[in-house]
Design an enzyme around this catalytic site. Structure first.
Site, short mmCIF file in Angstrom:
data_model
loop_
_atom_site.label_atom_id
_atom_site.label_comp_id
_atom_site.label_asym_id
_atom_site.label_seq_id
_atom_site.Cartn_x
_atom_site.Cartn_y
_atom_site.Cartn_z
N LYS A 81 0.86 -1.19 0.00
CA LYS A 81 0.00 0.00 0.00
C LYS A 81 0.89 1.23 0.00
O LYS A 81 1.25 1.77 1.04
CB LYS A 81 -0.94 0.00 1.21
CG LYS A 81 -2.04 1.05 1.12
CD LYS A 81 -2.98 0.78 -0.04
CE LYS A 81 -4.11 1.79 -0.11
NZ LYS A 81 -4.98 1.56 -1.26
N SER A 141 -8.15 0.52 -5.24
CA SER A 141 -8.43 0.84 -3.84
C SER A 141 -9.94 1.04 -3.65
O SER A 141 -10.71 0.12 -3.88
CB SER A 141 -7.62 2.08 -3.43
OG SER A 141 -7.36 2.09 -2.06
#
Length: 580
Positions: free
Chosen positions: A188, A381
């Site tokens: 991430k 996302s």
């Protein structure tokens, strides 16, 4: 003194009256403009003609409404594709003249335009492309043409793909602002521009993998179109041996070196010779009269566009406002004439709460009618969060998707405040009463709480994917941790059902609804009028307008434009992986 005060009050009232009158006149002018029919001639050819397709600027799903005049730098994807597809079946349109310049869009959008051009060419019709220069994106469209003409002083930028990420860690150090970073998932990378000075090994690995897949697809398509092998194309890029006009011609990547007016004249002559037509007409695609859908057809398929960052509240330009978006989905759910829905996603994600609210609305909608996701440039996302519940998911081979992860980012201005002479004191009834306020960094207890909150939201995200994709927890865990994927790889790992564009998604939606693809296709959100655009422009705070203007002068500041919006708990890409 009283006289001076009186004069001051009169002047203040007069100035206020003048400003109010000016504002009223502006609103009235643009309000009346909405009642005035659009001017301009629209052509329905009655003789042999050439469709002139000029592509330059930013290609978008829904173009913004200009406060004054048109938006010459913006191209509506749907309008462009519809013109090409209509010309494909129009016996009077014999060729396309493809005038190409700088194109600002992702590769998946170009894939859809290219598919429309290939469909036109499959009908035995001719395509001639001209460019003063060809970037790789521009050339990707031009490569389908029968003839590709390059200006004698132009360039063909055949050089391979690259992706660049800007890092702001030192900038914040100079500003005496400390980013406070939390994330779940080694891949991430959303927080890295504010915490590192270069890509982490994990981020470099995933971006390299995405580039390799996208580049491989690009080379394969060019090789097929130009009858040049992939190894040859790789060598051209490796050695920059097809960049100059003469080199590009020798490499068979273009067919001719010439000028715009000469190329148009030669195309005109070829149409005259082939079809015996005198002086064939060149019709700009924006002025081409496209047959309208029969309004008597009651059944509809709704295409709901989610383009931009997902935020709470209303929808404004460049963002998907969860409040308005949910309202659209609820209205469609209650409309018995809408038989199916295509969710068109081009979003890097956004706020967790906003994404969750949209997810919940899609779940409710899916219980009544099929919902198919069509991923455009990216659905990553939070963009993937809202795709996960859909009945079926389409992506293009180069769509950027995945990034199933979560992070929290806050900015601690304590050092800056002290540096510029601002001190702060606080009275509290509990140790964390000023938690998440601009102050010193979090305590250990608050950090523990934040990680607990992130872990909970991350587990919820994973569970949404497990439910929506019918995968096991172990399968989802393997593709999570914030990893990004191309559409091709996402299909292989189960995050995407099929590769294809929005037309394929519409056909699938019609099939799932057991209706025909001849339904009326209605796009949402509905386009704004100029009056609505003015009111929207007035709505945002002044600093947003000033920054928007300043960011145009200093484009490198663009990733920081929504920095205040990025603070908090997010599931988003903070930067666009722009592949050039």
């Amino acid at each position: 003194m009283k006289i001076l005060q009186f004069i001051k009050q009169v002047c203040t009232i007069a100035i206020g009256f003048v400003l109010a009158l000016f504002f009223l006149l502006v609103v009235l002018f643009f309000g009346l403009a909405q009642l005035t029919p659009a001017t301009g001639v629209f052509y329905a050819p009655s003789t042999n003609a050439v469709l002139e397709v000029r592509v330059s600027g930013r290609i978008v799903e829904i173009p913004p409404v200009s406060l004054v005049g048109s938006n010459p730098g913006t191209i509506e994807l749907k309008r462009l594709k519809n013109a090409i597809y209509a010309a494909t079946n129009d016996a009077h349109i014999k060729a396309i003249y493809l005038k190409l310049s700088d194109i600002q869009s992702g590769w998946p959008v170009l894939e859809e335009v290219r598919a429309a051009l290939l469909a036109f060419k499959a009908k035995g019709k001719k395509i001639v492309a001209y460019g003063d220069s060809y970037s790789q994106k521009v050339y990707y469209l031009a490569s389908v043409a029968d003839e590709i003409v390059l200006h004698p002083s132009g360039l063909l930028e055949f050089k391979g793909f690259s992706a660049t990420v800007d890092f702001y860690t030192k900038l914040f150090e100079h500003m005496a602002i400390d980013p406070v970073v939390f994330r779940i998932g080694a891949y991430k990378s959303a927080v890295e521009p504010f915490s590192l000075n270069k890509m982490s090994p994990e981020n470099r690995e995933q971006i390299q993998a995405y580039l390799d897949h996208a580049y491989g697809h690009f080379l394969k398509q060019i090789a097929s179109a130009r009858s040049v092998s992939v190894p040859q194309l790789k060598a051209f890029a490796q050695n920059l041996s097809a960049v100059l006009p003469e080199d590009a011609l020798a490499s068979k990547l273009i067919t001719k070196i010439g000028y715009d007016e000469t190329t148009k004249k030669e195309l005109k002559q070829s149409i005259e010779q082939a079809y015996g037509t005198s002086n064939p007409v060149f019709i700009p695609y924006k002025r081409y009269a496209i047959p309208r859908t029969n309004p008597s057809i009651a059944d509809k398929i709704a295409v709901v566009v989610a383009e931009g960052e997902i935020v709470d509240g209303p929808t404004v330009s460049g963002c998907v406002g969860a409040r308005d978006f949910v309202s659209i989905l609820q209205a469609i759910q209650a409309d018995p004439t809408t038989k199916a829905v295509v969710l068109r996603i081009n979003s890097p994600g956004g706020g967790v709460l906003a994404s969750e609210n949209i997810w919940h609305a899609i779940e409710g909608l899916k219980s009544v009618k099929p919902v198919v996701a069509s991923m455009s440039d990216m659905a990553a996302s939070g963009g993937y969060y809202i795709a996960a519940p859909c009945s079926y998911i389409f992506a293009q081979p180069t769509t950027l998707t995945g990034s199933i992860g979560i992070f929290a980012l806050f900015f601690d201005p304590a050092k800056l405040m002290h540096k510029i002479g601002i001190e702060r004191d606080v009275v509290k009834t509990a140790p964390s009463a000023d938690f998440l306020q601009p102050r010193t960094t979090c305590s250990e207890a608050e950090k523990t709480f934040l990680y607990k909150m992130l872990r909970q939201n991350y587990e919820i995200f994973l569970d949404k994917v497990v439910q929506g994709r019918k995968l096991t927890s172990q399968q989802v865990a393997q593709v999570a941790s914030g990893k990004i994927f191309s559409g091709t790889v996402a299909q292989q790992n189960g995050l995407v059902d099929q590769l294809g564009g929005i037309e394929s998604a519409i056909e699938k939606a019609a099939s799932l609804a057991q209706t025909t693809a001849n339904c009326r296709i209605v796009y949402f959100p509905l386009p704004k009028t100029r009056l609505e655009a003015i009111l929207e422009w007035i709505g945002p705070s002044l600093h947003s307008k000033v920054y928007s203007i300043f960011a145009q002068v200093c484009p490198w500041l663009h990733p920081l434009q929504h920095i205040s919006m990025r603070s908090g708990v997010k599931t988003i890409l903070p930067y666009v992986v722009s592949v050039e």
